[in-house]
Design an enzyme around this catalytic site. Structure first.
Site, PDB file in Angstrom:
ATOM      1  N   GLY A  37     -23.256 -29.844  53.287  1.00 14.14           N
ATOM      2  CA  GLY A  37     -22.011 -29.897  54.035  1.00 14.14           C
ATOM      3  C   GLY A  37     -22.149 -30.675  55.326  1.00 14.14           C
ATOM      4  O   GLY A  37     -21.314 -31.507  55.657  1.00 14.14           O
ATOM      5  N   LYS A  97     -32.572 -25.124  60.519  1.00  8.23           N
ATOM      6  CA  LYS A  97     -33.606 -24.109  60.271  1.00  8.23           C
ATOM      7  C   LYS A  97     -34.600 -24.534  59.212  1.00  8.23           C
ATOM      8  O   LYS A  97     -34.234 -24.859  58.098  1.00  8.23           O
ATOM      9  CB  LYS A  97     -32.951 -22.800  59.836  1.00  8.23           C
ATOM     10  CG  LYS A  97     -32.254 -22.094  60.963  1.00  8.23           C
ATOM     11  CD  LYS A  97     -31.763 -20.736  60.551  1.00  8.23           C
ATOM     12  CE  LYS A  97     -32.879 -19.701  60.559  1.00  8.23           C
ATOM     13  NZ  LYS A  97     -32.426 -18.381  60.121  1.00  8.23           N
ATOM     14  N   ARG A 117     -13.875 -31.375  51.528  1.00  6.59           N
ATOM     15  CA  ARG A 117     -13.930 -30.491  50.350  1.00  6.59           C
ATOM     16  C   ARG A 117     -12.576 -30.372  49.668  1.00  6.59           C
ATOM     17  O   ARG A 117     -12.514 -30.172  48.453  1.00  6.59           O
ATOM     18  CB  ARG A 117     -14.445 -29.111  50.754  1.00  6.59           C
ATOM     19  CG  ARG A 117     -15.952 -29.126  50.944  1.00  6.59           C
ATOM     20  CD  ARG A 117     -16.478 -27.764  51.244  1.00  6.59           C
ATOM     21  NE  ARG A 117     -17.914 -27.724  51.019  1.00  6.59           N
ATOM     22  CZ  ARG A 117     -18.739 -26.866  51.595  1.00  6.59           C
ATOM     23  NH1 ARG A 117     -18.268 -25.956  52.426  1.00  6.59           N
ATOM     24  NH2 ARG A 117     -20.022 -26.895  51.328  1.00  6.59           N
ATOM     25  N   GLY A 143     -26.405 -25.718  50.181  1.00  3.01           N
ATOM     26  CA  GLY A 143     -27.368 -24.795  49.571  1.00  3.01           C
ATOM     27  C   GLY A 143     -27.474 -25.008  48.075  1.00  3.01           C
ATOM     28  O   GLY A 143     -28.564 -24.992  47.496  1.00  3.01           O
TER      29      GLY A 143
HETATM   30  P1  AMP Z   1     -28.180 -26.959  58.663  1.00  4.13           P
HETATM   31  O1  AMP Z   1     -26.950 -26.115  58.439  1.00  4.13           O
HETATM   32  O2  AMP Z   1     -29.452 -26.198  58.663  1.00  4.13           O
HETATM   33  O3  AMP Z   1     -28.188 -28.214  57.811  1.00  4.13           O
HETATM   34  O4  AMP Z   1     -28.044 -27.455  60.174  1.00  4.13           O
HETATM   35  C1  AMP Z   1     -27.058 -28.345  60.601  1.00  4.13           C
HETATM   36  C2  AMP Z   1     -26.978 -28.285  62.084  1.00  4.13           C
HETATM   37  O5  AMP Z   1     -28.248 -28.602  62.630  1.00  4.13           O
HETATM   38  C3  AMP Z   1     -26.013 -29.272  62.696  1.00  4.13           C
HETATM   39  O6  AMP Z   1     -24.908 -28.576  63.202  1.00  4.13           O
HETATM   40  C4  AMP Z   1     -26.819 -29.932  63.820  1.00  4.13           C
HETATM   41  O7  AMP Z   1     -26.141 -29.972  65.049  1.00  4.13           O
HETATM   42  C5  AMP Z   1     -28.028 -29.041  63.932  1.00  4.13           C
HETATM   43  N1  AMP Z   1     -29.213 -29.733  64.449  1.00  4.13           N
HETATM   44  C6  AMP Z   1     -29.776 -30.867  63.992  1.00  4.13           C
HETATM   45  N2  AMP Z   1     -30.823 -31.218  64.746  1.00  4.13           N
HETATM   46  C7  AMP Z   1     -30.921 -30.308  65.722  1.00  4.13           C
HETATM   47  C8  AMP Z   1     -31.791 -30.139  66.827  1.00  4.13           C
HETATM   48  N3  AMP Z   1     -32.774 -31.007  67.079  1.00  4.13           N
HETATM   49  N4  AMP Z   1     -31.617 -29.068  67.619  1.00  4.13           N
HETATM   50  C9  AMP Z   1     -30.612 -28.195  67.382  1.00  4.13           C
HETATM   51  N5  AMP Z   1     -29.748 -28.296  66.341  1.00  4.13           N
HETATM   52  C10 AMP Z   1     -29.901 -29.342  65.528  1.00  4.13           C
END
Ligand code: AMP
Length: 397
Positions: free
Chosen positions: A354, A201, A36, A378
């Site tokens: 990110g 999530k 960034r 986001g």
């Molecule tokens: P987000 O901020 O929702 O894009 O989530 C990103 C994070 O999701 C990263 O730090 C990954 O380590 C985590 N992630 C991806 N796949 C999995 C999984 N199967 N179980 C737990 N965490 C995950």
């Protein structure tokens, strides 16, 4: 209306307050990924070359409206200074006498970074009057405003929206580039058009998934969010990430996808681990065979190939969210294979988010293989949802 650009703004000999998103990942005081900061350089170089003095605003982490040294921008200022080859001075204040004094003494070409804007609770206040009073204090420091923090344009925050309204303003080069790409994807995607979603999530991304079903030909879902889909299909997901309260919504999404003829691609196998740790015992299992107590931390190799094949003939691909816990080498393969497949796509390829951008850098994937790597997670999703982004509206003429 269109964005006002740097070309529309007279900055020579002026003090320009620049809102950036330098919210970089940190390990203590060490920046683990300076993407960034790198992305902010072109605007800062251009403003300096045109004889402006720069007063930089950014947030860092979530200090919750409190002055907390842990979230000081000092390491960010230092790294920015190294990259620009000029000193970036900092002060221990967001606004107030210290900031006024420091801004007053800025000569053309000088760069001053104020402390983390989120140390002041008015920055993110729900009360527009509170945001306005903070914005007025900042506006008194400068002659004009440049907004270049794409990662925060979906937020109504004092330094993003109110402040832009108080001064002659323009979008910086990063926001200009980001909005050009996302407008193209939103309004005129070449087909076939696929979106790859991952990350932790599912609830964060439901609104965008609903909207995307009206736009895309293919929707590929991996990462932690795929387990709510797999559970909705009746699979036992063990201890994997799973949002039970989203099962009905996810079921409806799968039905809508079918009705609209959108190909929804889910994993067929996963890398399951006995705990959430880099050194956990791990094995590849079909999605129907996740052992009780184990968790899926990556898509399996067959899924990675399936996803890559689904992208093969696409002309537009947007990717947001890693396919697994890419930060741990044992669970990075799915993200690597899918990212590499995207680099092979002959068409417009956009990495949004990110974490996906961080994965590209961490896994050493050639950045040149993508048309655009966004700095906003986001923000890019809300853009693709077709939402009005307050931080962009504030930069229009
Ligand atoms: P987000 O901020 O929702 O894009 O989530 C990103 C994070 O999701 C990263 O730090 C990954 O380590 C985590 N992630 C991806 N796949 C999995 C999984 N199967 N179980 C737990 N965490 C995950």
């Amino acid at each position: 209306m269109s964005l006002r650009t740097l070309a529309d703004l007279d900055v020579t000999g002026k003090k320009v307050i620049v809102r950036l998103d330098l919210n970089v990942p940190m390990d203590g005081a060490v920046i683990t990924d300076d993407g960034r900061i790198q992305a902010a350089l072109p605007t800062l170089r251009e403003l300096r070359a045109r004889g402006a003095a720069l007063i930089i605003l950014t947030h860092l982490g979530r200090p919750d409206g409190q002055h907390d040294g842990k979230y000081s921008v000092a390491p960010v200022a230092e790294r920015l200074g190294e990259l620009l080859g000029v000193p970036v001075s900092t002060i221990d204040a967001v606004v107030g006498d210290l900031a006024t004094h420091a801004a007053d003494s800025c000569e053309p070409g000088a760069i001053l970074m104020l402390e983390n804007v989120r140390f002041d609770p008015r920055e993110t206040s729900k009360d527009a009057n509170e945001r306005q009073t903070l914005a007025m204090e900042w506006a008194a420091l400068a002659d004009c405003y440049v907004g270049d923090g794409f990662g925060v344009v979906h937020r109504k925050q004092a330094s993003v929206t109110e402040l832009a309204g108080l001064l002659p303003h323009a979008a910086g080069l990063l926001i200009e580039a980001e909005s050009t790409v996302f407008t193209r994807v939103l309004q005129d995607p070449q087909r076939p058009y696929a979106v790859v979603l991952g990350g932790a999530k599912v609830s964060d991304k439901l609104a965008v998934i609903e909207h995307l079903l009206t736009k895309v030909d293919t929707l590929i879902i991996g990462g932690g969010m795929c387990f709510t889909f797999l559970a909705a299909l009746g699979h036992n997901v063990g201890s994997s990430l799973f949002e039970a309260d989203q099962v009905n919504t996810v079921t409806a999404i799968m039905k809508h996808a079918q009705e609209r003829g959108v190909s929804l691609v889910l994993p067929v196998d996963v890398v399951a681990a006995d705990r959430f740790a880099a050194g956990a015992a791990a094995k590849v299992v079909p999605v129907s065979g996740i052992p009780e107590g184990w968790m899926g931390l990556d898509i399996g190799p067959e899924s990675a190939q399936l996803f890559a094949a689904a992208l093969d003939d696409c002309k537009t691909v947007v990717w947001n969210g890693p396919m697994g816990v890419f930060e741990m080498p044992a669970f990075a393969n799915g993200t690597r294979v899918v990212a590499e497949a995207i680099t092979q796509v002959k068409g417009l390829t956009v990495v949004g988010g990110g974490d996906s951008a961080a994965a590209v850098r961490l896994l050493g994937i050639d950045k040149a293989g993508f048309t655009h790597i966004s700095t906003g997670g986001g923000a890019s999703l809300e853009f693709l949802e077709g939402k009005t982004l307050p931080g962009l509206v504030a930069l229009e003429a």
